[in-house]
Design a protein around this motif. Structure first.
Motif, mmCIF file in Angstrom:
data_model
loop_
_atom_site.group_PDB
_atom_site.id
_atom_site.type_symbol
_atom_site.label_atom_id
_atom_site.label_comp_id
_atom_site.label_asym_id
_atom_site.label_seq_id
_atom_site.Cartn_x
_atom_site.Cartn_y
_atom_site.Cartn_z
ATOM 1 N N UNK A 1 35.203 21.248 116.325
ATOM 2 C CA UNK A 1 34.456 22.252 115.558
ATOM 3 C C UNK A 1 33.002 22.216 115.969
ATOM 4 N N UNK A 2 32.109 22.300 115.010
ATOM 5 C CA UNK A 2 30.677 22.303 115.308
ATOM 6 C C UNK A 2 30.143 20.909 115.553
ATOM 7 N N UNK A 3 30.911 19.873 115.251
ATOM 8 C CA UNK A 3 30.423 18.513 115.363
ATOM 9 C C UNK A 3 29.629 18.071 114.152
ATOM 10 N N UNK A 4 29.435 18.954 113.181
ATOM 11 C CA UNK A 4 28.671 18.632 111.974
ATOM 12 C C UNK A 4 29.635 18.537 110.796
ATOM 13 N N UNK A 5 30.245 17.364 110.632
ATOM 14 C CA UNK A 5 31.269 17.202 109.606
ATOM 15 C C UNK A 5 30.807 16.371 108.424
ATOM 16 N N UNK A 6 29.614 15.859 108.488
ATOM 17 C CA UNK A 6 29.167 14.941 107.450
ATOM 18 C C UNK A 6 29.005 15.660 106.120
ATOM 19 N N UNK A 7 29.504 15.046 105.072
ATOM 20 C CA UNK A 7 29.385 15.630 103.735
ATOM 21 C C UNK A 7 30.533 16.528 103.349
ATOM 22 N N UNK A 8 31.508 16.702 104.221
ATOM 23 C CA UNK A 8 32.668 17.508 103.865
ATOM 24 C C UNK A 8 33.533 16.768 102.850
ATOM 25 N N UNK A 9 34.372 17.523 102.167
ATOM 26 C CA UNK A 9 35.364 16.911 101.294
ATOM 27 C C UNK A 9 36.633 16.650 102.102
ATOM 28 N N UNK A 10 37.523 15.764 101.629
ATOM 29 C CA UNK A 10 38.811 15.586 102.320
ATOM 30 C C UNK A 10 39.576 16.904 102.445
ATOM 31 N N UNK A 11 39.448 17.763 101.460
ATOM 32 C CA UNK A 11 40.134 19.062 101.521
ATOM 33 C C UNK A 11 39.599 19.889 102.697
ATOM 34 N N UNK A 12 38.259 19.937 102.843
ATOM 35 C CA UNK A 12 37.680 20.692 103.957
ATOM 36 C C UNK A 12 38.075 20.081 105.294
ATOM 37 N N UNK A 13 38.113 18.747 105.342
ATOM 38 C CA UNK A 13 38.520 18.084 106.576
ATOM 39 C C UNK A 13 39.980 18.395 106.902
#
Length: 549
Positions: free
Chosen positions: A425-437
């Motif tokens: 993806x964008x490489x910016x995954x920090x702060x996502x929820x498990x659902x978003x991941x």
């Protein structure tokens, strides 16, 4: 090329070089200096002699495109990040895609095989289903607006002439919108059009992909309009089992065209090499009869003898559905179609909850309950996930520690082989929820489609530019909370497996772990095992961090 007075937009987007240019503007490669990522920036060209009223209309249309695209979320719809007005011109900031348009691909090479065109159709039909569900009609589906990424995913772009259900469009009816060869007959007659019109345009686009020409070939736009309005499509010659489906999608009467469900079923079957079951006896786009499920499809044909066959994953991926009637809210049913394997799935909301016939997996049950930010709210030092002492078990010639990459990942290069960990993806995954991941993980699996030919290189491991092909997703021994794998084979010289990847989800983080061996020192199973071993190291390290160890 387009000339501009400044190289930086909004003190943030630094224009680097043009990627493509057309009559309406230029698409630039740009660096988002605030977030540290590359993006595509679409420059909307305004003629210098444009009167103020028309200038405002074009500017409003660009802002409208950004607003429409930003509200749509689907793996096959290009993501619009921002819109900037600079020097009295609009600039649309979009995700950067690597690949080429369907139009360019066909014109530069040759018409595509039926199974590949069917896969493209599945993706774009899904994008249209998502748009129609949101009440948005694209109205300009054509080969130039279908982008094929290097991974084989088809992406629908350019919502500049789209309309929202119920929107007044009288201010734009004086202009012919779209390309005549790909505009549905009812739109050419001045009617508003709707889902059935987008379906016709998709049929014309897929016809071009498999035949190398539009269904109503003509020398001029005026001649094309006349043929679309008065003549049947040219009988397809290369389309094989796809031909009858295309002809039904190109029916001049909107009500006679097949339903989205029927088209999705047929395309999914053709994508796996099966003959389509046909669309006879199925109502049109507005028909309310649905499909309760889909029969399991056969596995795709085995690769050539020099390349080991790779089993396909049968996890569900949402496929397009017939759009709802305007103004009616109702639950949606999604027919699931994975390119290399198909499972029966019924969804109760768009792209949100999957109910498998065998019951939800433990991971999916957890995901439904995990909406809050996950364990990885700040960036992880990816290079520390695999210490050099451990990496040398797979890379005996490794000379040092891992090296950070510009997408937040890390690579461990050695002579003839290497490891890498990427953030898809964008490489910016920090702060996502498990659902978003989880949603990102599913999107990655959906976009991993077998490709006929790719070009890649990795100079640090002495891998020059080489031709390769990637496989469909395959099942792997469980790693993290969710996982799948895929492989990359050299395409021309030896047909040997050179790279293997395992994509994993751990809590709120998705990572792609790859192991490449290009010197021929390891066979396919050893490379696959190496990728799985490295992915296990990464998952264990993340779980240790999550536990505070």
């Amino acid at each position: 090329m387009s000339r501009i007075d400044t190289q930086v937009l909004a003190d943030r987007y630094r224009l680097l070089n043009p990627l493509s240019e057309g009559g309406a503007g230029t698409v630039w490669l740009a660096a988002d200096e605030m977030l540290g990522r590359d993006v595509a920036v679409k420059e909307v060209r305004l003629p210098p002699d444009l009167d103020p009223a028309r200038r405002q209309e074009v500017l409003a249309a660009a802002l409208r495109e950004a607003n429409l695209a930003a509200r749509l979320r689907h793996p096959s719809i290009v993501t619009v990040h921002d819109v900037v007005v600079d020097q009295e011109r609009p600039w649309l900031v979009m995700e950067l895609l690597s690949g080429a348009s369907l139009e360019q691909t066909v014109r530069d090479r040759s018409p595509l095989p039926v199974h590949q065109v069917a896969r493209i159709g599945v993706g774009i039909l899904g994008a249209l289903g998502a748009a129609h569900t949101a009440g948005v009609f694209h109205r300009d589906v054509k080969p130039g607006n279908v982008f094929l990424t290097r991974t084989g995913k088809a992406v629908l772009t350019d919502f500049g002439v789209a309309v929202v259900d119920g929107e007044v469009t009288s201010g734009r009816t004086g202009h012919l919108i779209g390309s005549p060869n790909y505009i549905a007959p009812e739109q050419l007659r001045g009617e508003r059009g709707g889902p059935a019109s987008d379906l016709w345009s998709l049929g014309a686009t897929l016809y071009f992909a498999v035949e190398g020409m539009p269904p109503h070939p003509a020398e001029t736009p005026i001649a094309a309009i006349g043929r679309v309005l008065t003549e049947p499509p040219r009988p397809p010659e290369r389309a094989g089992g796809l031909g009858p489906l295309l002809m039904s999608m190109l029916d001049p009467a909107p009500e006679a065209r097949p339903s989205f469900d029927a088209v999705a079923r047929s395309l999914a079957e053709l994508a796996t090499g099966q003959p389509a079951a046909g669309v006879g006896g199925v109502g049109g786009v507005g028909d309310t009869a649905g499909v309760a499920g889909m029969p399991a499809a056969a596995s795709p044909p085995s690769p050539p003898p020099a390349i080991p066959a790779v089993p396909a994953v049968t996890d569900p991926v949402p496929a397009p559905v017939r759009p709802p009637a305007p103004g009616r809210g109702r639950a949606l049913r999604w027919a699931a179609a994975e390119m290399a394997g198909i499972a029966v799935v019924i969804g109760v909301t768009f792209g949100v909850t999957f109910l498998l016939t065998s019951g939800p997996t433990a991971a999916e049950q957890v995901v439904r309950l995990s909406e809050s930010p996950g364990a990885f709210s700040t960036p992880v030092d990816v290079c520390k996930l695999i210490p050099a002492t451990r990496a040398r078990q797979l890379l005996p010639a490794l000379a040092g520690e891992g090296k950070p990459t510009n997408d937040g990942g890390c690579q461990w290069p050695a002579k003839g082989m290497g490891l890498e960990v990427r953030l898809p993806g964008t490489g910016k995954q920090w702060g996502k929820s498990p659902r978003q991941a989880h949603e990102l993980f599913v999107n990655q699996r959906q976009s991993t489609i077998p490709s006929g030919e790719n070009a890649w290189s990795w100079p640090e491991i002495q891998a020059g530019v080489r031709s390769a092909r990637s496989t469909a997703p395959r099942a792997v021994a469980p790693v993290g909370e969710e996982s799948f794998g895929y492989d990359v084979y050299e395409n021309r010289m030896t047909g040997r497996l050179e790279q293997s990847y395992v994509i994993i989800r751990v809590d709120s983080l998705v990572l792609e772990v790859g192991y490449a061996v290009v010197d021929g020192s390891k066979d396919g199973p050893a490379i696959q095992a190496g990728a799985h071993t490295a992915a296990t190291w990464v998952a264990n390290a993340l779980n240790n961090q999550k536990a505070g160890e």
